[in-house]
Design a protein around this motif. Structure first.
Motif, PDB file in Angstrom:
ATOM      1  N   MET A   1       0.834  -1.193   0.000  1.00 42.34           N
ATOM      2  CA  MET A   1       0.000   0.000   0.000  1.00 42.34           C
ATOM      3  C   MET A   1       0.878   1.256   0.000  1.00 42.34           C
ATOM      4  N   ILE A   2       0.416   2.294  -0.631  1.00 46.12           N
ATOM      5  CA  ILE A   2       1.107   3.576  -0.620  1.00 46.12           C
ATOM      6  C   ILE A   2       1.120   4.142   0.796  1.00 46.12           C
ATOM      7  N   THR A   3       2.264   4.663   1.214  1.00 46.99           N
ATOM      8  CA  THR A   3       2.357   5.361   2.494  1.00 46.99           C
ATOM      9  C   THR A   3       2.692   6.824   2.235  1.00 46.99           C
ATOM     10  N   LEU A   4       2.442   7.659   3.237  1.00 47.16           N
ATOM     11  CA  LEU A   4       2.644   9.100   3.117  1.00 47.16           C
ATOM     12  C   LEU A   4       3.686   9.574   4.123  1.00 47.16           C
ATOM     13  N   GLN A   5       4.335  10.664   3.787  1.00 50.44           N
ATOM     14  CA  GLN A   5       5.248  11.299   4.732  1.00 50.44           C
ATOM     15  C   GLN A   5       4.437  11.879   5.886  1.00 50.44           C
ATOM     16  N   PRO A   6       4.856  11.671   7.126  1.00 45.33           N
ATOM     17  CA  PRO A   6       4.121  12.213   8.271  1.00 45.33           C
ATOM     18  C   PRO A   6       4.409  13.699   8.448  1.00 45.33           C
ATOM     19  N   GLY A   7       3.607  14.341   9.295  1.00 47.96           N
ATOM     20  CA  GLY A   7       3.830  15.754   9.599  1.00 47.96           C
ATOM     21  C   GLY A   7       2.560  16.567   9.514  1.00 47.96           C
ATOM     22  N   ASP A   8       2.629  17.792  10.009  1.00 44.78           N
ATOM     23  CA  ASP A   8       1.482  18.699   9.961  1.00 44.78           C
ATOM     24  C   ASP A   8       1.107  19.001   8.514  1.00 44.78           C
ATOM     25  N   ILE A   9      -0.178  19.261   8.293  1.00 47.69           N
ATOM     26  CA  ILE A   9      -0.658  19.670   6.971  1.00 47.69           C
ATOM     27  C   ILE A   9      -1.567  20.879   7.128  1.00 47.69           C
ATOM     28  N   ASP A  10      -1.649  21.691   6.111  1.00 49.95           N
ATOM     29  CA  ASP A  10      -2.549  22.841   6.096  1.00 49.95           C
ATOM     30  C   ASP A  10      -3.690  22.573   5.126  1.00 49.95           C
ATOM     31  N   VAL A  11      -4.902  22.581   5.644  1.00 54.17           N
ATOM     32  CA  VAL A  11      -6.094  22.310   4.834  1.00 54.17           C
ATOM     33  C   VAL A  11      -7.172  23.330   5.169  1.00 54.17           C
ATOM     34  N   GLY A  12      -7.665  24.021   4.172  1.00 57.08           N
ATOM     35  CA  GLY A  12      -8.777  24.938   4.378  1.00 57.08           C
ATOM     36  C   GLY A  12      -8.529  25.970   5.450  1.00 57.08           C
ATOM     37  N   GLY A  13      -7.293  26.483   5.536  1.00 58.76           N
ATOM     38  CA  GLY A  13      -6.979  27.512   6.506  1.00 58.76           C
ATOM     39  C   GLY A  13      -6.672  27.023   7.899  1.00 58.76           C
ATOM     40  N   VAL A  14      -6.567  25.694   8.078  1.00 58.79           N
ATOM     41  CA  VAL A  14      -6.314  25.103   9.392  1.00 58.79           C
ATOM     42  C   VAL A  14      -5.079  24.208   9.330  1.00 58.79           C
ATOM     43  N   THR A  15      -4.216  24.309  10.332  1.00 59.04           N
ATOM     44  CA  THR A  15      -3.072  23.409  10.441  1.00 59.04           C
ATOM     45  C   THR A  15      -3.478  22.190  11.255  1.00 59.04           C
ATOM     46  N   LEU A  16      -3.399  21.021  10.628  1.00 66.31           N
ATOM     47  CA  LEU A  16      -3.766  19.763  11.267  1.00 66.31           C
ATOM     48  C   LEU A  16      -2.517  18.940  11.554  1.00 66.31           C
ATOM     49  N   ARG A  17      -2.604  18.073  12.552  1.00 61.96           N
ATOM     50  CA  ARG A  17      -1.461  17.236  12.930  1.00 61.96           C
ATOM     51  C   ARG A  17      -1.240  16.088  11.944  1.00 61.96           C
ATOM     52  N   ASN A  18      -2.294  15.684  11.281  1.00 59.75           N
ATOM     53  CA  ASN A  18      -2.225  14.664  10.235  1.00 59.75           C
ATOM     54  C   ASN A  18      -3.480  14.768   9.384  1.00 59.75           C
ATOM     55  N   HIS A  19      -3.720  13.808   8.513  1.00 61.79           N
ATOM     56  CA  HIS A  19      -4.831  13.885   7.559  1.00 61.79           C
ATOM     57  C   HIS A  19      -6.163  13.377   8.117  1.00 61.79           C
ATOM     58  N   LEU A  20      -6.205  13.010   9.394  1.00 67.88           N
ATOM     59  CA  LEU A  20      -7.361  12.318   9.957  1.00 67.88           C
ATOM     60  C   LEU A  20      -8.077  13.181  10.987  1.00 67.88           C
ATOM     61  N   LEU A  21      -9.328  13.510  10.712  1.00 64.81           N
ATOM     62  CA  LEU A  21     -10.131  14.332  11.618  1.00 64.81           C
ATOM     63  C   LEU A  21     -11.286  13.540  12.206  1.00 64.81           C
ATOM     64  N   LEU A  22     -11.640  13.880  13.422  1.00 69.96           N
ATOM     65  CA  LEU A  22     -12.881  13.362  13.998  1.00 69.96           C
ATOM     66  C   LEU A  22     -14.047  14.082  13.344  1.00 69.96           C
ATOM     67  N   ALA A  23     -15.025  13.319  12.831  1.00 67.37           N
ATOM     68  CA  ALA A  23     -16.204  13.909  12.196  1.00 67.37           C
ATOM     69  C   ALA A  23     -17.177  14.442  13.241  1.00 67.37           C
ATOM     70  N   ALA A  24     -17.989  15.396  12.845  1.00 69.69           N
ATOM     71  CA  ALA A  24     -18.987  15.983  13.746  1.00 69.69           C
ATOM     72  C   ALA A  24     -19.979  14.926  14.216  1.00 69.69           C
ATOM     73  N   GLY A  25     -20.414  15.074  15.474  1.00 73.64           N
ATOM     74  CA  GLY A  25     -21.479  14.218  15.986  1.00 73.64           C
ATOM     75  C   GLY A  25     -21.015  12.950  16.656  1.00 73.64           C
ATOM     76  N   VAL A  26     -19.700  12.682  16.669  1.00 77.00           N
ATOM     77  CA  VAL A  26     -19.182  11.454  17.273  1.00 77.00           C
ATOM     78  C   VAL A  26     -18.153  11.830  18.343  1.00 77.00           C
ATOM     79  N   LEU A  27     -18.498  11.659  19.610  1.00 75.76           N
ATOM     80  CA  LEU A  27     -17.614  11.992  20.729  1.00 75.76           C
ATOM     81  C   LEU A  27     -17.155  13.444  20.708  1.00 75.76           C
ATOM     82  N   GLY A  28     -17.940  14.306  20.097  1.00 79.49           N
ATOM     83  CA  GLY A  28     -17.591  15.717  20.057  1.00 79.49           C
ATOM     84  C   GLY A  28     -18.480  16.565  20.941  1.00 79.49           C
ATOM     85  N   THR A  29     -19.011  15.951  21.996  1.00 79.93           N
ATOM     86  CA  THR A  29     -20.021  16.620  22.815  1.00 79.93           C
ATOM     87  C   THR A  29     -19.458  17.362  24.014  1.00 79.93           C
TER      88      THR A  29
END
Length: 295
Positions: free
Chosen positions: A1-29
């Motif tokens: 499988m293809i792997t990616l270089q780790p590290g912070d990324i900038d997406v939509g004006g936000v700096t994220l720690r990686n490419h994986l976000l918690l979606a709304a409505g799940v443990l975000g209460t």
């Protein structure tokens, strides 16, 4: 499988720690649950959707398991303005606040409560089971444009979460882009229902709900594909993602990052589990993967 270089990324004006976000409505209460997911490897977290008035949501049953997913009709339960207190311990963290309203004025009002606390807003114009909110307004391009424009006036990045329950999702994506969105999130749940043959009535208290999980992954991939081809702002994939392979597929379709929701229900450590397989020091540049299937 293809792997990616780790590290912070900038997406939509936000700096994220990686490419994986918690979606709304799940443990975000709560602030504590959001902090926990960040410690467990999420690159960013999206809160539960917050609206203009406190809401208890629909009566139960609100959630059932299906053969390959989850069907829910929560009805957007939330504490409204009181949720501001939950974000205090998360100052500086990659927290995206999901908000909803019935019109641009309500969206702007709710955004105003969080404008100094959120790294970005995610506009919920896609929930399929809340009368007058979500998909009830998110199927109209002009309304999406105006709601996006109203929230963007605060100068905070705006992500717009789209519904797949439309004929052409790109018309809504383009409206969000025109309204000043920094990114598009695709997709929210797909309308569905189950009926109890023993009880002779719908299973959910609200009768109908939204389907999430592996069953909708191909739908989400197609929506990401279409939006990447039509829009110039980043696309964030959401819907059925549960493995590192899923992440790569979403990115090849055009996603710059992904949100994970239903998979968290089965394994709260899913972010770290995916990251261990997704990243390697000798991995590919993530930018070289995004949209590569379009070439």
């Amino acid at each position: 499988m293809i792997t990616l270089q780790p590290g912070d990324i900038d997406v939509g004006g936000v700096t994220l720690r990686n490419h994986l976000l918690l979606a709304a409505g799940v443990l975000g209460t709560t602030g504590a649950s959001l902090q926990r997911l960040l410690k467990l490897g999420a690159g960013g977290v999206v809160t539960k959707s917050i609206g203009p008035e406190p809401n208890a949501g629909h009566h139960g049953p609100c959630l059932i398991r299906t053969e390959c997913g989850v069907l829910n009709a929560m009805g957007l339960p939330n504490p409204s303005k009181n949720f501001v207190e939950e974000l205090a311990p998360l100052e500086g963290e990659p927290v995206i606040v999901s908000i909803f309203g019935k019109d641009p004025e309500e969206f702007k009002e709710v955004a105003g409560w969080f404008a100094e606390h959120a790294k970005a807003f995610e506009l919920n114009v896609s929930c399929p089971h809340a009368a007058g909110y979500g998909a009830a307004i998110g199927t109209d391009p002009e309304t999406v444009l105006e709601c996006t424009r109203a929230v963007a006036s605060y100068g905070v990045p705006v992500w717009v979460k789209l519904t797949p329950n439309v004929t052409d999702i790109t018309t809504i994506g383009l409206a969000a882009e025109k309204g000043g969105a920094s990114a598009i999130v695709a997709i929210n749940t797909v309308r569905g229902m189950r009926i109890s043959t023993a009880m002779r009535r719908p299973v959910l208290g609200n009768r109908t709900g939204g389907l999430s999980g592996k069953a909708i992954f191909p739908i989400a991939v197609k929506c990401v594909w279409d939006l990447y081809a039509a829009c110039t702002i980043p696309v964030i994939g959401c819907g059925g993602v549960s493995t590192a392979e899923d992440v790569i597929e979403m990115m090849m379709a055009g996603a710059q990052a992904v949100e994970i929701g239903t998979a968290v229900m089965d394994d709260v450590r899913v972010f770290d589990g995916i990251a261990q397989k997704l990243y390697a020091k000798d991995g590919a540049d993530p930018a070289s993967i995004v949209g590569v299937a379009h070439d």
